[in-house]
Enzyme design. Structure first.
Site, PDB file in Angstrom:
ATOM      1  N   LYS A 166      -5.353 -13.978  -9.466  1.00 52.13           N
ATOM      2  CA  LYS A 166      -5.159 -12.787  -8.309  1.00 52.13           C
ATOM      3  C   LYS A 166      -5.641 -13.198  -6.658  1.00 52.13           C
ATOM      4  O   LYS A 166      -4.828 -13.114  -5.904  1.00 52.13           O
ATOM      5  CB  LYS A 166      -5.167 -11.186  -8.125  1.00 52.13           C
ATOM      6  CG  LYS A 166      -5.160  -9.602  -7.167  1.00 52.13           C
ATOM      7  CD  LYS A 166      -3.464  -9.544  -7.334  1.00 52.13           C
ATOM      8  CE  LYS A 166      -3.887  -9.435  -5.678  1.00 52.13           C
ATOM      9  NZ  LYS A 166      -3.918  -8.007  -5.974  1.00 52.13           N
ATOM     10  N   LYS A 234     -10.095  -8.050   2.580  1.00 53.66           N
ATOM     11  CA  LYS A 234     -11.392  -7.912   1.407  1.00 53.66           C
ATOM     12  C   LYS A 234     -10.983  -9.092   0.989  1.00 53.66           C
ATOM     13  O   LYS A 234     -11.366  -9.970   0.562  1.00 53.66           O
ATOM     14  CB  LYS A 234     -11.326  -6.331   1.058  1.00 53.66           C
ATOM     15  CG  LYS A 234     -11.661  -6.896  -0.313  1.00 53.66           C
ATOM     16  CD  LYS A 234     -11.707  -5.110  -1.689  1.00 53.66           C
ATOM     17  CE  LYS A 234      -9.688  -5.123  -1.372  1.00 53.66           C
ATOM     18  NZ  LYS A 234      -9.277  -5.546  -3.514  1.00 53.66           N
TER      19      LYS A 234
HETATM   20  P1  NA7 Z   1      -6.083   2.468  -1.701  1.00 58.33           P
HETATM   21  O1  NA7 Z   1      -4.888   3.721  -1.429  1.00 58.33           O
HETATM   22  O2  NA7 Z   1      -7.021   2.421  -0.346  1.00 58.33           O
HETATM   23  O3  NA7 Z   1      -7.453   3.998  -2.595  1.00 58.33           O
HETATM   24  C1  NA7 Z   1      -8.145   3.620  -3.010  1.00 58.33           C
HETATM   25  C2  NA7 Z   1      -8.624   3.899  -3.861  1.00 58.33           C
HETATM   26  O4  NA7 Z   1      -9.971   4.147  -4.512  1.00 58.33           O
HETATM   27  C3  NA7 Z   1      -8.611   5.794  -3.854  1.00 58.33           C
HETATM   28  O5  NA7 Z   1      -8.173   6.258  -4.833  1.00 58.33           O
HETATM   29  C4  NA7 Z   1     -10.045   5.730  -3.382  1.00 58.33           C
HETATM   30  O6  NA7 Z   1     -10.229   6.901  -3.092  1.00 58.33           O
HETATM   31  C5  NA7 Z   1     -11.059   4.695  -3.940  1.00 58.33           C
HETATM   32  N1  NA7 Z   1     -12.303   5.022  -3.768  1.00 58.33           N
HETATM   33  C6  NA7 Z   1     -12.627   4.116  -2.909  1.00 58.33           C
HETATM   34  N2  NA7 Z   1     -14.305   3.689  -2.740  1.00 58.33           N
HETATM   35  C7  NA7 Z   1     -14.272   4.432  -4.016  1.00 58.33           C
HETATM   36  C8  NA7 Z   1     -16.381   4.685  -4.339  1.00 58.33           C
HETATM   37  N3  NA7 Z   1     -16.615   4.382  -3.952  1.00 58.33           N
HETATM   38  N4  NA7 Z   1     -15.498   5.275  -5.811  1.00 58.33           N
HETATM   39  C9  NA7 Z   1     -14.505   6.013  -6.048  1.00 58.33           C
HETATM   40  N5  NA7 Z   1     -13.262   5.976  -5.819  1.00 58.33           N
HETATM   41  C10 NA7 Z   1     -12.929   4.933  -4.638  1.00 58.33           C
HETATM   42  O7  NA7 Z   1      -5.936   1.217  -2.147  1.00 58.33           O
HETATM   43  P2  NA7 Z   1      -4.780   0.671  -3.329  1.00 58.33           P
HETATM   44  O8  NA7 Z   1      -4.139   1.839  -4.202  1.00 58.33           O
HETATM   45  O9  NA7 Z   1      -3.807   0.110  -2.428  1.00 58.33           O
HETATM   46  O10 NA7 Z   1      -5.194   0.089  -3.617  1.00 58.33           O
HETATM   47  C11 NA7 Z   1      -5.762  -0.113  -4.986  1.00 58.33           C
HETATM   48  C12 NA7 Z   1      -6.313  -1.817  -5.385  1.00 58.33           C
HETATM   49  O11 NA7 Z   1      -5.281  -2.168  -5.897  1.00 58.33           O
HETATM   50  C13 NA7 Z   1      -7.406  -2.118  -4.016  1.00 58.33           C
HETATM   51  O12 NA7 Z   1      -8.092  -2.896  -5.505  1.00 58.33           O
HETATM   52  C14 NA7 Z   1      -6.381  -3.296  -3.888  1.00 58.33           C
HETATM   53  O13 NA7 Z   1      -6.245  -4.518  -3.376  1.00 58.33           O
HETATM   54  C15 NA7 Z   1      -5.312  -3.302  -5.041  1.00 58.33           C
HETATM   55  P3  NA7 Z   1     -10.518   8.731  -1.753  1.00 58.33           P
HETATM   56  O14 NA7 Z   1      -9.457   8.518  -2.296  1.00 58.33           O
HETATM   57  O15 NA7 Z   1     -10.633   8.118  -1.437  1.00 58.33           O
HETATM   58  O16 NA7 Z   1     -11.684   9.229  -2.521  1.00 58.33           O
END
Ligand code: NA7
Length: 293
Positions: A166, A234
């Site tokens: 990826k 990232k």
């Molecule tokens: P988004 O729309 O920025 O969503 C990120 C998700 O990750 C969102 O549900 C966040 O929860 C969650 N998040 C972020 N940090 C944490 C921690 N520390 N603990 C738990 N949950 C967390 O990203 P995408 O959906 O576009 O992408 C997701 C992945 O797929 C990423 O790796 C891309 O590179 C590919 P929140 O709603 O902020 O509480």
């Protein structure tokens, strides 16, 4: 199947919705409460969502987020059981993936890395491509779930090879898009408008899926996030780390990562990565315009 889906961001939410649509019994959890998926149960912690599930599917921002879902307070580890499979569709570090997988397997569960390509539209339409690493039998077991959320999956090898592949896919996407943006910027400066150049690009060997997907957004100057710049950044940093570990020099990647750094300093991190074009425009003193912009 009974599936716990953790992380309801741009990608996770439509993926979970497609699992529900395909008839799976889904329980969802998101760090920030209030995000639900119609037809799915909502849980109050990763451990609660994972309890009794056959498959725990994660899709969160980065390596730290995955670690906290798995091993933080009320994490998935409290509910791991023999026969369960943990799947990670986030894009994270390959070496961290190996260590998470080892800890999960220590509790009798399987671990599969399955990051995706296909962006927001692919997640919504159920046409994602999964890039998979892990045990073949465990992957076989996941086939109905891959089919509910995507159009294809490719096994790259054992655990962490999905994440490795990826990273090299996103490295290519970022460099192709950078080439496209530099071409549009110089063409505009030299008096060839984008809408004149584009049909030539599309008719020649220069055409690409990246350009096909991004050009309409660029022409409308719509930089709302399909794939946020901060997440592509990232991935470029993860690719650079992997290259460093493997003692590989990648000068194109190094330069493009610096552009993402500067775009972040300019406050564009929550826009789509296509907004890196605006930096080139600023330096050149031009604006790439489409007919409808
Ligand atoms: P988004 O729309 O920025 O969503 C990120 C998700 O990750 C969102 O549900 C966040 O929860 C969650 N998040 C972020 N940090 C944490 C921690 N520390 N603990 C738990 N949950 C967390 O990203 P995408 O959906 O576009 O992408 C997701 C992945 O797929 C990423 O790796 C891309 O590179 C590919 P929140 O709603 O902020 O509480």
């Amino acid at each position: 199947m009974r599936v716990a889906f953790l992380g309801l961001g741009i990608m996770g939410r439509p993926m979970a919705a497609n699992l529900v649509k395909a008839g799976h019994e889904v329980t969802v959890w998101n760090r920030t409460p209030g995000r639900a998926v119609e037809g799915a149960q909502s849980a109050s912690s990763p451990a609660e969502a994972a309890r009794g599930a056959e498959v725990v599917w994660m899709c969160v921002s980065d390596t730290n987020a995955v670690e906290s879902l798995l091993f933080g307070p009320q994490g998935v580890q409290d509910s791991l059981a023999q026969g369960m499979t943990v799947v990670d569709s986030s894009t994270i570090s390959p070496s961290a993936t190996r260590s998470f997988a080892e800890r999960v397997r220590g509790r009798g569960a399987e671990y599969v890395d399955a990051p995706v390509t296909g962006s927001k539209a692919g997640a919504e339409n159920g046409t994602l491509i999964f890039i998979v690493g892990g045990d073949e039998a465990a992957i076989e077991h996941l086939k109905p779930l891959f089919a509910a959320m995507g159009k294809q999956f490719f096994r790259m090898g054992e655990t962490s090879k999905g994440q490795a592949a990826k990273l090299v896919m996103n490295l290519q996407i970022a460099l192709i898009y950078e080439g496209f943006s530099e071409a549009l910027t110089l063409a505009t400066k030299l008096g060839v408008p984008a809408e004149t150049l584009l049909p030539l690009v599309q008719a020649s060997m220069v055409r690409s899926g990246v350009v096909e997907y991004k050009a309409p957004f660029v022409m409308k100057r719509d930089f709302s996030p399909n794939f946020p710049l901060r997440l592509m950044h990232k991935d470029l940093r993860l690719a650079l780390d992997a290259a460093k570990e493997a003692r590989v020099k990648l000068p194109g990647l190094e330069t493009v990562e610096e552009i993402y750094e500067m775009a972040t300093e300019d406050g564009h991190e929550n826009l789509d990565y296509a907004a890196t074009l605006t930096l080139l425009e600023k330096w050149a003193g031009v604006e790439v315009k489409g007919a409808s912009a």
